[in-house]
Design a protein around this motif. Structure first.
Motif, PDB file in Angstrom:
ATOM      1  N   UNK A 124       0.847  -1.188   0.000  1.00 32.74           N
ATOM      2  CA  UNK A 124       0.000   0.000   0.000  1.00 32.74           C
ATOM      3  C   UNK A 124       0.883   1.239   0.000  1.00 32.74           C
ATOM      4  N   UNK A 125       0.255   2.412  -0.171  1.00 32.48           N
ATOM      5  CA  UNK A 125       1.034   3.652  -0.212  1.00 32.48           C
ATOM      6  C   UNK A 125       1.628   3.970   1.170  1.00 32.48           C
ATOM      7  N   UNK A 126       2.592   4.881   1.193  1.00 36.20           N
ATOM      8  CA  UNK A 126       3.264   5.241   2.438  1.00 36.20           C
ATOM      9  C   UNK A 126       3.822   6.651   2.313  1.00 36.20           C
ATOM     10  N   UNK A 127       4.408   7.161   3.399  1.00 37.58           N
ATOM     11  CA  UNK A 127       5.209   8.389   3.426  1.00 37.58           C
ATOM     12  C   UNK A 127       6.248   8.208   4.522  1.00 37.58           C
ATOM     13  N   UNK A 128       7.120   9.214   4.704  1.00 36.99           N
ATOM     14  CA  UNK A 128       7.984   9.251   5.891  1.00 36.99           C
ATOM     15  C   UNK A 128       7.888  10.639   6.514  1.00 36.99           C
ATOM     16  N   UNK A 129       7.600  10.645   7.808  1.00 29.16           N
ATOM     17  CA  UNK A 129       7.635  11.873   8.619  1.00 29.16           C
ATOM     18  C   UNK A 129       8.940  11.899   9.399  1.00 29.16           C
ATOM     19  N   UNK A 130       9.607  13.054   9.391  1.00 25.88           N
ATOM     20  CA  UNK A 130      10.894  13.213  10.082  1.00 25.88           C
ATOM     21  C   UNK A 130      10.608  13.847  11.442  1.00 25.88           C
ATOM     22  N   UNK A 141       6.191  15.086   5.433  1.00 30.27           N
ATOM     23  CA  UNK A 141       5.831  13.688   5.261  1.00 30.27           C
ATOM     24  C   UNK A 141       4.459  13.272   5.731  1.00 30.27           C
ATOM     25  N   UNK A 142       3.507  14.198   5.823  1.00 34.36           N
ATOM     26  CA  UNK A 142       2.150  13.824   6.216  1.00 34.36           C
ATOM     27  C   UNK A 142       1.325  13.623   4.945  1.00 34.36           C
ATOM     28  N   UNK A 143       1.009  12.368   4.643  1.00 32.67           N
ATOM     29  CA  UNK A 143       0.293  12.070   3.415  1.00 32.67           C
ATOM     30  C   UNK A 143      -1.058  12.763   3.333  1.00 32.67           C
ATOM     31  N   UNK A 173       3.566   8.646   8.052  1.00 37.10           N
ATOM     32  CA  UNK A 173       2.345   9.378   8.372  1.00 37.10           C
ATOM     33  C   UNK A 173       1.338   9.083   7.267  1.00 37.10           C
ATOM     34  N   UNK A 174       1.170   7.770   7.017  1.00 39.58           N
ATOM     35  CA  UNK A 174       0.290   7.277   5.962  1.00 39.58           C
ATOM     36  C   UNK A 174      -0.175   5.914   6.445  1.00 39.58           C
ATOM     37  N   UNK A 175      -1.498   5.750   6.660  1.00 39.56           N
ATOM     38  CA  UNK A 175      -1.998   4.554   7.330  1.00 39.56           C
ATOM     39  C   UNK A 175      -1.130   4.271   8.550  1.00 39.56           C
ATOM     40  N   UNK A 176      -0.936   5.318   9.349  1.00 41.27           N
ATOM     41  CA  UNK A 176       0.070   5.288  10.416  1.00 41.27           C
ATOM     42  C   UNK A 176      -0.181   4.178  11.435  1.00 41.27           C
TER      43      UNK A 176
END
Length: 451
Positions: A124-130, A141-143, A173-176
Motif C-alpha cells: 500500500x502507499x506510504x510516506x515518511x515523517x521526520x 511527510x504527512x500524506x 504518516x500514511x496509514x500510520x
C-alpha cells in the motif's frame, strides 16, 4: 556486513523532487539501497568526510551508508515487508526499511543538506515523517496534507537542510496505525557541527516498540491498542537484546525513543545519570537533572549521560514489570496459595507430562525448559552466571569493563565479582525480627514531650 543492491534506475523519478535537485541526480541514478541480514549490533561507522563526530551504536541495528553528490549527502530507504528475528526461535513478519525493522539509523551533521530517496515496496502507499526535525512543510511527510502519498512501486525524494543537532526519529504518516504497528520506524541522529560539543566516548541508540503476536503466528495484530504481549527494543526481546558494552571511565550517552502506545520508565542499575537531551533539543547544563529512571513518553525521545566509573554487569530495563516478560497472556489465572495436588493427579491420568505451576509464584517458569508452541519465546527466560535471570522483553545489561579499546563493542562475558563484594548465604545467628503490632500509625514523640 552490508549487502548492497541497486533497486531502481533514475527512471523511477520522485514526484517531490525539484527541477534543480533532479538535474543534479538524474545522471547518477539512485544511491545504492544497503540492506542488513543480521540482527546483531553493527560496529559504528566513522565519518569519511566533513566534520568529525563520534558515531552512534544502534542496539541490534546499523547505520545507513550515504554517498556525496555535489555537497549533498544522499541516502536511500526502501519501505518493504521484512522478516525480523525477535529472539532465537521466533521470527516476525513485519514491515520496515532496507531489510529490517526498525530501519537503519541515519547519521549526519548539523548544517548538512540531505537528500533521502524513499522507494515504496509495500503493498500500500506510504510516506515518511521526520519526527522532531525543523524543515519545510512540504518535506514533513504527512500524506494528503503536506505531500501526496507515495504509491506502490514509486520513489519519492525528501531534501532539506539539517539546521539543528539532536536525536530524531522517522516513521510513516500514511496509514500510520497499521504501518507503525507493523514495525516501520527508525532513528535519525544529527551530530553537532562543533566536534567538541556534547562529545561522548560511547553513544547508544534504541527504539522502544511493542507487538501483539500470538504464539504460533508471525504477523502482529495491528488493531491492538493496550494489551500487547511482546515489548521490544529495536524489535528484539531479552535474552537476545545485545548488551551495552562500555569501557571503564568512558563518558556514555544512551538515547531512547518511544513509538509504542504507552510510556516506559527506563531504569538503569548501578549509576545515577543526567538527562541531557530530548527530541526538542539539548538540555542546558543548568537545567539538567539527576535520575536513575527516566520516563519516556509516547512519541518522544530522551537521552541521558553518565561516567562509567563502576565495573560490573548492570541491568537496564523498563520498570513496568509486564514489559520485562515475553508472550505474556492477559487471561492467566493466579494460583498463588492454591493446593493443586488433587487436580494434578487427575490431569496426569490424561496428560502425564503435566506440571502444576504458579502456586508459589512464577519463578519456576524461569528455571524450566518446557516445550513451546511454534514461533514464540518463553515468558521468563535468560541465564546468567548465578542461575536464571527470569526476565524477557525490555531488558538488557550495561557491561562496564576496564581497558576496552575504543571500537570494541564485543560481549566481554559475565562479570566476576571481586571477593567480598557479592551477597552470600548467612548461616549464623539472627537478631529477633521486629514486626508491627497493628496497622495504626505510631507518632514518634518529640524530645521535649513529657507525657
Amino acid at each position: 556486513m552490508l549487502n548492497r543492491r541497486q533497486l531502481f534506475s533514475a527512471g523511477a523519478s520522485a514526484a517531490l523532487v525539484s527541477s534543480t535537485a533532479w538535474a543534479n541526480t538524474a545522471n547518477m541514478g539512485l544511491p545504492e539501497a544497503a540492506i542488513m541480514d543480521t540482527a546483531a549490533t553493527q560496529s559504528p561507522v566513522r565519518p569519511s568526510s566533513g566534520p568529525d563526530y563520534n558515531p552512534v551504536v544502534t542496539l541490534n541495528g546499523w547505520t545507513l551508508p550515504h554517498r556525496m553528490n555535489n555537497g549533498v549527502k544522499e541516502f536511500h530507504l526502501v519501505a518493504e515487508p521484512v522478516e525480523r528475528e525477535m529472539a532465537e526461535g521466533m521470527t516476525a513478519y513485519l514491515w520496515g526499511y532496507n531489510g529490517q525493522s526498525p530501519g537503519p539509523t541515519i547519521e549526519a551533521v548539523e548544517g548538512d543538506r540531505v537528500r533521502i530517496f524513499v522507494t515504496n515496496k509495500l503493498p500500500e502507499h506510504t510516506t515518511i515523517h521526520w519526527h522532531g526535525m525543523i524543515l519545510p512543510s512540504g518535506m514533513d511527510g504527512v500524506g494528503g496534507l503536506s505531500q501526496p502519498h507515495i504509491p506502490v512501486g514509486k520513489t519519492f525524494v525528501y531534501e532539506f537542510d539539517l539546521i539543528k543537532s539532536g536525536t530524531f526519529m522517522y516513521h510513516p504518516h500514511s496509514d500510520e496505525m497499521v504501518q507503525m504497528a507493523m514495525g516501520m520506524m527508525g532513528f535519525f541522529v544529527v551530530h553537532p557541527k562543533d566536534p567538541a560539543f556534547m562529545r561522548v566516548d560511547r553513544d547508544f541508540v534504541f527504539l522502544l516498540n511493542a507487538f501483539d503476536i500470538d504464539p504460533g503466528t508471525y504477523v502482529p495484530r495491528v488493531m491492538e491498542m493496550t494489551d500487547f504481549n511482546l515489548w521490544a527494543w529495536n524489535s528484539r526481546l531479552f535474552p537476545d537484546i545485545d548488551p551495552l558494552v562500555v569501557s571503564k571511565n568512558d563518558r556514555v550517552r544512551v538515547r531512547v525513543g518511544n513509538l509504542t502506545m504507552t510510556n516506559h520508565p527506563i531504569h538503569m542499575h548501578g549509576y545515577d545519570f543526567e538527562v541531557t537531551c530530548t527530541d526538542g533539543g539539548w538540555v542546558r547544563p543548568e537545567a539538567r537533572w539527576p535520575e536513575v529512571s527516566i520516563d519516556i513518553p509516547v512519541g518522544a525521545m530522551r537521552a541521558y549521560e553518565f561516567d562509567a566509573k563502576y565495573e560490573g554487569d548492570w541491568a537496564i530495563h523498563c520498570h513496568k514489570s509486564h514489559h520485562t516478560m515475553n508472550a505474556m497472556g492477559h487471561d492467566v489465572p493466579t494460583f498463588i496459595g492454591v493446593d493443586k495436588r488433587q487436580v494434578t493427579q487427575k490431569i496426569r491420568k490424561i496428560q502425564p507430562e503435566y506440571m502444576p505451576m504458579g502456586t508459589a509464584g512464577m519463578a519456576d517458569m524461569g528455571e524450566m525448559e518446557m516445550e513451546l508452541p511454534d514461533n514464540t519465546v518463553p515468558m521468563m527466560t535468560g541465564w546468567g552466571p548465578h542461575g536464571p535471570i527470569e526476565m524477557g522483553g525490555m531488558f538488557s545489561v550495561v557491561k562496564v569493563r576496564e581497558g576496552l579499546a575504543a571500537d570494541n563493542y564485543s560481549d566481554p562475558g559475565w562479570y566476576e565479582n571481586p571477593p567480598g563484594t557479592q551477597a552470600y548465604e548467612w548461616t549464623g545467628s539472627l537478631p529477633e525480627p521486629v514486626k508491627a503490632g497493628d496497622a495504626t500509625t505510631k507518632l514518634t514523640p518529640k524530645p521535649n514531650d513529657h507525657g
